[in-house]
Design a protein around this motif. Structure first.
Motif, PDB file in Angstrom:
ATOM      1  N   ASP A  88      41.056  31.793  47.048  1.00 53.96           N
ATOM      2  CA  ASP A  88      39.726  32.061  47.589  1.00 53.96           C
ATOM      3  C   ASP A  88      39.210  33.435  47.155  1.00 53.96           C
ATOM      4  N   LEU A  89      40.074  34.452  47.194  1.00 50.05           N
ATOM      5  CA  LEU A  89      39.682  35.795  46.758  1.00 50.05           C
ATOM      6  C   LEU A  89      39.253  35.808  45.296  1.00 50.05           C
ATOM      7  N   SER A  90      39.931  35.017  44.494  1.00 48.49           N
ATOM      8  CA  SER A  90      39.646  35.024  43.057  1.00 48.49           C
ATOM      9  C   SER A  90      38.325  34.343  42.720  1.00 48.49           C
ATOM     10  N   ARG A  91      37.761  33.637  43.665  1.00 50.97           N
ATOM     11  CA  ARG A  91      36.508  32.926  43.411  1.00 50.97           C
ATOM     12  C   ARG A  91      35.288  33.699  43.874  1.00 50.97           C
ATOM     13  N   ARG A  92      35.480  34.929  44.337  1.00 43.49           N
ATOM     14  CA  ARG A  92      34.342  35.775  44.721  1.00 43.49           C
ATOM     15  C   ARG A  92      34.480  37.140  44.059  1.00 43.49           C
ATOM     16  N   PRO A  93      33.416  37.933  44.058  1.00 47.61           N
ATOM     17  CA  PRO A  93      33.497  39.247  43.406  1.00 47.61           C
ATOM     18  C   PRO A  93      34.613  40.094  44.017  1.00 47.61           C
ATOM     19  N   TYR A  94      35.344  40.783  43.158  1.00 48.15           N
ATOM     20  CA  TYR A  94      36.482  41.578  43.607  1.00 48.15           C
ATOM     21  C   TYR A  94      36.013  42.803  44.384  1.00 48.15           C
ATOM     22  N   GLU A  95      36.647  43.030  45.525  1.00 44.21           N
ATOM     23  CA  GLU A  95      36.415  44.230  46.314  1.00 44.21           C
ATOM     24  C   GLU A  95      37.758  44.916  46.486  1.00 44.21           C
TER      25      GLU A  95
END
Length: 119
Positions: A88-95
């Motif tokens: 899931d994290l990899s599918r949104r902009p990295y923070e």
């Protein structure tokens, strides 16, 4: 007398799923070069690498970037719930993680320089 042993890259890579030279190429690769650095690595190994990288504070972002190349099922097989979260994290902009930052907590900063006295 205490003996001190030098630490090498091999000490940290004993459980890494890829050889050190591949690890170096992957962690140094820019976004557009990452696909070439991962070329030929099976998805199961990429998933293990993504989890391994994400598990280290200094390679979080590289872990997320490698996770983009993996399916949810592959990441879940490797790391269960954590693999799903990484997907899931990899599918949104990295923070970048916020731990370790001083967020206006009202605390005084600590200085090792000593007190300053106005002249």
């Amino acid at each position: 007398m205490t003996q001190v042993r030098s630490i090498t890259a091999a000490d940290f890579a004993s459980d890494c799923p890829v050889p050190l030279d591949v690890l170096g190429r992957v962690t140094r690769a820019e976004s557009e070069e990452l696909a070439a650095a991962l070329d030929g690595i099976p998805e199961a190994t990429r998933a293990r690498l993504a989890v391994w990288l994400y598990g280290r504070s200094h390679t979080h972002e590289a872990g997320v970037r490698v996770a983009v190349t993996c399916e949810d099922a592959a990441l879940r097989r490797v790391a269960g719930f954590v693999g799903g979260v990484l997907h899931d994290l990899s599918r949104r902009p990295y923070e970048a993680p916020s731990h370790g930052t001083n967020a206006a907590s009202g605390r005084r900063r600590i200085s090792l320089g000593g007190a300053r006295v106005a002249a």
